[in-house]
Enzyme design. Structure first.
Site, PDB file in Angstrom:
ATOM      1  N   LYS A  62      24.884  98.900  50.878  1.00 22.52           N
ATOM      2  CA  LYS A  62      23.779  98.027  51.288  1.00 22.52           C
ATOM      3  C   LYS A  62      23.936  97.572  52.736  1.00 22.52           C
ATOM      4  CE  LYS A  62      25.904  94.787  48.121  1.00 22.52           C
ATOM      5  NZ  LYS A  62      25.751  94.372  46.751  1.00 22.52           N
ATOM      6  N   LYS A 103      29.773 106.609  51.827  1.00 21.06           N
ATOM      7  CA  LYS A 103      29.152 106.181  50.569  1.00 21.06           C
ATOM      8  C   LYS A 103      27.865 105.403  50.862  1.00 21.06           C
ATOM      9  CE  LYS A 103      31.024 101.592  49.719  1.00 21.06           C
ATOM     10  NZ  LYS A 103      31.605 100.608  48.893  1.00 21.06           N
ATOM     11  N   LYS A 122      36.429  95.852  55.188  1.00 18.34           N
ATOM     12  CA  LYS A 122      35.625  94.621  55.297  1.00 18.34           C
ATOM     13  C   LYS A 122      36.119  93.700  56.405  1.00 18.34           C
ATOM     14  CE  LYS A 122      33.223  94.200  50.982  1.00 18.34           C
ATOM     15  NZ  LYS A 122      33.611  94.922  49.802  1.00 18.34           N
TER      16      LYS A 122
HETATM   17  P1  TYM Z   1      30.536  95.559  44.308  1.00 20.05           P
HETATM   18  O1  TYM Z   1      29.731  94.362  44.016  1.00 20.05           O
HETATM   19  O2  TYM Z   1      30.839  95.897  45.734  1.00 20.05           O
HETATM   20  O3  TYM Z   1      29.838  96.805  43.680  1.00 20.05           O
HETATM   21  C1  TYM Z   1      29.383  96.777  42.345  1.00 20.05           C
HETATM   22  C2  TYM Z   1      29.656  98.102  41.671  1.00 20.05           C
HETATM   23  O4  TYM Z   1      28.921  99.128  42.310  1.00 20.05           O
HETATM   24  C3  TYM Z   1      29.794 100.221  42.597  1.00 20.05           C
HETATM   25  N1  TYM Z   1      29.288 100.917  43.790  1.00 20.05           N
HETATM   26  C4  TYM Z   1      29.106 102.243  43.861  1.00 20.05           C
HETATM   27  N2  TYM Z   1      29.299 103.220  42.949  1.00 20.05           N
HETATM   28  C5  TYM Z   1      28.993 104.474  43.324  1.00 20.05           C
HETATM   29  N3  TYM Z   1      28.504 104.803  44.534  1.00 20.05           N
HETATM   30  C6  TYM Z   1      28.308 103.869  45.486  1.00 20.05           C
HETATM   31  N4  TYM Z   1      27.809 104.215  46.673  1.00 20.05           N
HETATM   32  C7  TYM Z   1      28.609 102.513  45.163  1.00 20.05           C
HETATM   33  N5  TYM Z   1      28.516 101.333  45.831  1.00 20.05           N
HETATM   34  C8  TYM Z   1      28.947 100.380  44.983  1.00 20.05           C
HETATM   35  C9  TYM Z   1      31.154  99.559  42.811  1.00 20.05           C
HETATM   36  O5  TYM Z   1      32.200 100.473  42.636  1.00 20.05           O
HETATM   37  C10 TYM Z   1      31.132  98.496  41.742  1.00 20.05           C
HETATM   38  O6  TYM Z   1      31.542  99.019  40.486  1.00 20.05           O
HETATM   39  N6  TYM Z   1      35.071  93.933  43.197  1.00 20.05           N
HETATM   40  C11 TYM Z   1      33.813  94.371  42.628  1.00 20.05           C
HETATM   41  C12 TYM Z   1      33.152  93.376  41.686  1.00 20.05           C
HETATM   42  C13 TYM Z   1      34.092  92.814  40.668  1.00 20.05           C
HETATM   43  C14 TYM Z   1      34.513  93.467  39.478  1.00 20.05           C
HETATM   44  C15 TYM Z   1      35.414  92.545  38.856  1.00 20.05           C
HETATM   45  C16 TYM Z   1      34.223  94.692  38.901  1.00 20.05           C
HETATM   46  C17 TYM Z   1      34.703  91.604  40.720  1.00 20.05           C
HETATM   47  N7  TYM Z   1      35.492  91.434  39.630  1.00 20.05           N
HETATM   48  C18 TYM Z   1      36.041  92.863  37.660  1.00 20.05           C
HETATM   49  C19 TYM Z   1      34.853  94.997  37.696  1.00 20.05           C
HETATM   50  C20 TYM Z   1      35.755  94.085  37.100  1.00 20.05           C
HETATM   51  C21 TYM Z   1      32.857  94.650  43.780  1.00 20.05           C
HETATM   52  O7  TYM Z   1      32.965  94.080  44.852  1.00 20.05           O
HETATM   53  O8  TYM Z   1      31.879  95.494  43.463  1.00 20.05           O
END
Ligand code: TYM
Length: 337
Positions: free
Chosen positions: A207, A204, A116
């Site tokens: 978005k 992967k 990032k």
């Molecule tokens: P974020 O918002 O980037 O993504 C949300 C969730 O989607 C999953 N994900 C994917 N899984 C499979 N294949 C993909 N191509 C793919 N793209 C995204 C991510 O693994 C995620 O589970 N840090 C986290 C949000 C967060 C969180 C937390 C999660 C903040 N605090 C506490 C769990 C517990 C994040 O940025 O996810």
């Protein structure tokens, strides 16, 4: 006491099929299956969202994110709690304390940070520090299981390390979340989920990828999404085989088919392997994706903002109680209270 399952999804924009299959759907399935015996926390990491964009749409996107869970079939009951991170100040307070437990070395190794920030000096400090906020999100509630996609596993490991280190230094305080292998088993899977880019399946699905055909957004017209599957990159081997390293495109499609239909991946692989008609598999997956989006979008249209606005204060009252109690314990342990 019941064990806790917890997850959050950032709300910056419309989600992808990767978000849906990697985290949202597994969480909804786990919640519906276990919420009698487990505590289920679903929250919107809105403070986390502003590491990448600060604009006036955040509030409305927050509501949308919760509507996504409801539209994916989440059944509400007294054990399911939904809240916004920003309404529970203990998250940021614990983050400061854990900042003083985390090391520069381990934080600098976070892959998401490297990706990032792209090594730029202008990257904001939030991008560097958000895994500690994520650890606080998890540790305040004593969560054992945190369903997330594979790209977040490193942050779960960091959370475990911070909890273990804190407990060692200050005495037993935090529940250490299960290791990722156990998390994956709990989700009923063999491996962490990483849905691939449809055009470049070595990457992967994200978005932020500019190519329209690379990703399926939850807001895509279902027929358009089906077309994207039909034109997905596969390979030039003669028959279907599952191997994420050498044949990521076709393997991605097999995985998508298994996840949408809640069927074991092994079963789907057995059904298709050795067959030469890639087109038939694509048609099957395209139809599964199309149906998924049709159902999801119909549910979404039938969920009103008011439904969400009504449940948030209840979830936030609960979250503050639990989080403040844990924070008070932490303050005591470190000598602040
Ligand atoms: P974020 O918002 O980037 O993504 C949300 C969730 O989607 C999953 N994900 C994917 N899984 C499979 N294949 C993909 N191509 C793919 N793209 C995204 C991510 O693994 C995620 O589970 N840090 C986290 C949000 C967060 C969180 C937390 C999660 C903040 N605090 C506490 C769990 C517990 C994040 O940025 O996810």
């Amino acid at each position: 006491m019941n064990k806790t399952i917890l997850t959050g999804l950032r709300v910056n924009s419309v989600l992808t099929l990767g978000n849906y299959l990697g985290a949202l759907l597994p969480m909804v399935r786990l919640a519906n299956k276990y919420s009698k015996d487990y505590t289920v926390n679903i929250f919107v990491p809105d403070l986390h969202s502003i590491i990448s964009s600060i604009d006036g749409t955040l509030k409305e996107n927050t509501i949308r994110s919760i509507k996504y869970f409801l539209s994916a079939g989440l059944e509400l009951n007294d054990n399911v709690h939904i809240y916004r991170q920003s309404r529970v100040p203990a998250h940021t307070e614990l983050t400061w304390i854990l900042n003083c437990v985390a090391t520069m070395g381990e934080m600098s190794r976070m892959i998401q940070y490297k990706e990032k920030s792209e090594g730029k000096e202008s990257a904001n400090v939030g991008i560097f520090d958000y895994p500690v906020l994520m650890a606080s999100d998890i540790l305040l509630y004593g969560a054992s299981y945190v369903p997330v996609g594979e790209d977040q596993f490193q942050h779960i490991e960091l959370t475990r390390n911070l909890a273990i280190r804190f407990n060692h230094r200050f005495g037993d305080t935090f529940v250490v979340p299960e290791e990722t292998k156990k998390q994956v088993e709990f989700m009923g899977l063999d491996n962490g989920i990483r849905i691939r880019d449809l055009v470049n399946p070595d990457k992967k699905m994200s978005k932020s990828t500019p190519g329209e055909n690379s990703k399926i957004m939850l807001s895509d017209l279902p027929e358009k999404a089906a077309k994207k599957i039909m034109s997905a990159t596969t390979d030039s081997f003669e028959d279907i085989e599952f191997d994420l390293t050498t044949r990521p495109g076709i393997s991605n499609l097999l995985q998508i088919e298994a996840l949408i239909n809640d069927r074991p991946l092994g079963e789907i692989i057995r059904e298709w392997q050795g067959k030469s008609r890639y087109g038939d598999l694509k048609k099957q997956v395209a139809s599964s994706v199309q149906k998924l989006l049709e159902d999801f979008q119909t549910n979404y249209a039938n969920t009103s903002d008011t439904d969400v606005e009504e449940i948030l204060p209840i979830g936030e009252k609960y979250a503050n109680e639990i989080a403040n109690a844990k924070l008070a314990e932490v303050y005591q342990k470190v000598g602040l209270a």
